[in-house]
Design an enzyme around this catalytic site. Structure first.
Site, mmCIF file in Angstrom:
data_model
loop_
_atom_site.group_PDB
_atom_site.id
_atom_site.type_symbol
_atom_site.label_atom_id
_atom_site.label_comp_id
_atom_site.label_asym_id
_atom_site.label_seq_id
_atom_site.Cartn_x
_atom_site.Cartn_y
_atom_site.Cartn_z
ATOM 1 C CG ASP A 92 -1.841 1.256 1.215
ATOM 2 O OD1 ASP A 92 -1.742 2.248 0.786
ATOM 3 O OD2 ASP A 92 -2.647 0.863 2.076
ATOM 4 C CG MET A 93 2.214 2.794 -3.482
ATOM 5 S SD MET A 93 4.056 2.230 -3.231
ATOM 6 C CE MET A 93 3.867 0.650 -2.941
ATOM 7 C CG HIS A 120 0.053 4.694 -6.470
ATOM 8 N ND1 HIS A 120 1.411 5.181 -6.575
ATOM 9 C CD2 HIS A 120 -0.512 5.368 -5.423
ATOM 10 C CE1 HIS A 120 1.794 5.646 -5.688
ATOM 11 N NE2 HIS A 120 0.685 6.090 -4.863
ATOM 12 C CB SER A 181 -5.606 14.160 -14.303
ATOM 13 O OG SER A 181 -6.712 14.702 -14.849
ATOM 14 C CE1 TYR A 194 -7.132 11.873 -10.200
ATOM 15 C CE2 TYR A 194 -8.049 13.447 -11.843
ATOM 16 C CZ TYR A 194 -7.301 12.407 -11.495
ATOM 17 O OH TYR A 194 -6.707 11.586 -12.477
ATOM 18 C CB SER A 195 -8.234 19.706 -8.761
ATOM 19 O OG SER A 195 -8.948 19.573 -10.227
ATOM 20 C CE LYS A 198 -3.488 12.651 -10.624
ATOM 21 N NZ LYS A 198 -2.659 11.406 -10.829
ATOM 22 N N GLY A 227 -6.044 12.817 -20.256
ATOM 23 C CA GLY A 227 -7.275 12.944 -20.486
ATOM 24 C C GLY A 227 -8.218 11.832 -20.119
ATOM 25 C CB ILE A 229 -7.445 6.620 -20.163
ATOM 26 C CG1 ILE A 229 -6.716 8.131 -20.170
ATOM 27 C CG2 ILE A 229 -6.788 5.828 -20.917
ATOM 28 C CD1 ILE A 229 -6.278 8.537 -21.278
#
Ligand SMILES: NC(=O)c1ccc[n+]([C@@H]2O[C@H](COP(=O)([O-])OP(=O)(O)OC[C@H]3O[C@@H](n4cnc5c(N)ncnc54)[C@H](OP(=O)(O)O)[C@@H]3O)[C@@H](O)[C@H]2O)c1
Ligand SMILES: *[C@@H]1O[C@H](CO)[C@@H](O)[C@H](O)[C@H]1NC(C)=O
Length: 305
Positions: A92-93, A120, A181, A194-195, A198, A227, A229
């Site tokens: 588990d990272m 990941h 992303s 998420y932003s 990233k 983008g 996928i």
């Protein structure tokens, strides 16, 4: 010739020169034969596909993810595709000791490291696609425990793994590849978590890139801005959502995606944009953020579940 034809000729020459400049990156797939590569998040998705492509190019790979049974299958297939060596670390990272074990194992098995590909994406708070397709604003469910765990797995662990690997990468004039992303360049409603991760990766690794340049360390840092996928996880999710099949048609193929990332890493590109529209997402955000706000308010991009 008329003034107009001269102008057309000039425009054509400029276009050809620019086209060559943009496409010429001196990619030599042979450079990956025997290269030692650590890739994270390889039990499925883009990571699994990258493992197979590095394998076909004759690299020595070490892959990680949590699901050991899947990693065993990916290792076996990688060997059959031509990997000079294939190893896995199940872990588990989000845990420091598992990050340490990953880089330590690479050191023991390979003795050197040419590529670290950080890819990941995960959460301890249930399947991520549930969060992505939920269509819920942060304000509706401000789950800070989820946020903390998400940043730990998807931002802090990238920094940790890179820090552990840097001595090895410096010794080999290696390559650091960070998978991000379009939402790491442009923000979007309901994807604040998420932003955060990233954009954070962009900030950290862009800064690290300059530090390495300044210290005359020959380690390249490539940020891959991807983008939409068609991964197995996303395909499966969208099959069970109204209009999902249609949305899936707009998704880019996973094989070309993995290839674009591998190529960018090998040629030491600063950034890779795939598909091309992620470049537009980045530029729009820089140039006309008010327009990005506007479409964020107006457009519902994700299908309702
Ligand atoms: N798919 C897209 O449309 C898209 C778009 C833009 C960017 N990206 C980026 O591309 C990268 C790969 O995405 P993907 O769509 O291929 O993801 P995916 O299909 O969901 O696969 C994620 C991988 O990460 C592993 N993982 C999750 N949590 C982990 C943890 N705590 N420790 C170690 N491994 C963990 C998973 O394996 P286990 O569950 O076995 O641990 C799996 O192998 C991500 O960085 C993502 O942000 C994807
Ligand atoms: C974000 O969530 C809100 C509130 O549930 C929803 O109305 C909207 O459609 C979602 N926006 C996007 C872009 O998914």
């Amino acid at each position: 010739m008329s003034r107009f034809s001269w102008f057309s000729l000039l425009a054509l020459i400029c276009a050809v020169v620019l086209g060559i400049y943009w496409n010429y990156d001196a990619y030599d797939p042979e450079s990956l034969r025997g290269a030692t590569v650590v890739i994270t998040g390889c039990s499925t998705g883009i990571g699994e596909e990258m493992a197979y492509q590095y394998a076909r190019l004759g690299a020595k790979i070490l892959i990680t993810a949590r699901r050991e049974d899947r990693l065993k299958e990916v290792v076996a297939k990688s060997v059959s595709l031509g990997a000079q060596e294939a190893h896995y670390v199940a872990g588990d990272m989000g845990k420091a000791e598992d990050c340490e074990r990953t880089i330590q194992t690479a050191k023991e098995k390979f003795g050197r490291l040419d590529y670290l590909v950080l890819n990941h994406l995960g959460s301890n708070f249930g399947p991520l696609h549930d969060k992505f397709f939920k269509g819920e604003s942060w304000d509706q469910d401000p789950d800070v425990d989820f946020f903390e765990d998400f940043l730990n797995i998807n931002l802090v662990s990238y920094v940790r793994l890179a820090s552990l690997a840097l001595p090895l990468l410096k010794a080999s004039s290696g390559h650091l590849v960070v998978v991000s992303s379009g939402f790491g360049k442009m923000y979007w409603p309901n994807l604040s978590f998420y932003s955060s991760a990233k954009f954070g990766l962009d900030g950290f690794f862009s800064s690290l890139r300059v530090e390495l340049m300044k210290a005359r360390q020959d380690v390249s840092v490539t940020l891959a801005v991807l983008g939409f996928i068609a991964t197995p996880t996303i395909s499966e999710k969208l099959q069970n959502v109204p209009d999902g099949e249609k949305a899936l048609e707009g998704a880019a193929p996973i094989g070309e995606t993995a290839q674009a990332v591998i190529r960018g890493g090998a040629t030491r590109a600063r950034e890779v944009y795939y598909p091309f529209y992620t470049w537009i997402m980045a530029k729009l955000t820089g140039l006309v953020p008010q327009f990005v706000d506007y479409i964020g308010v107006r457009v519902n991009m994700l299908p309702e579940s």
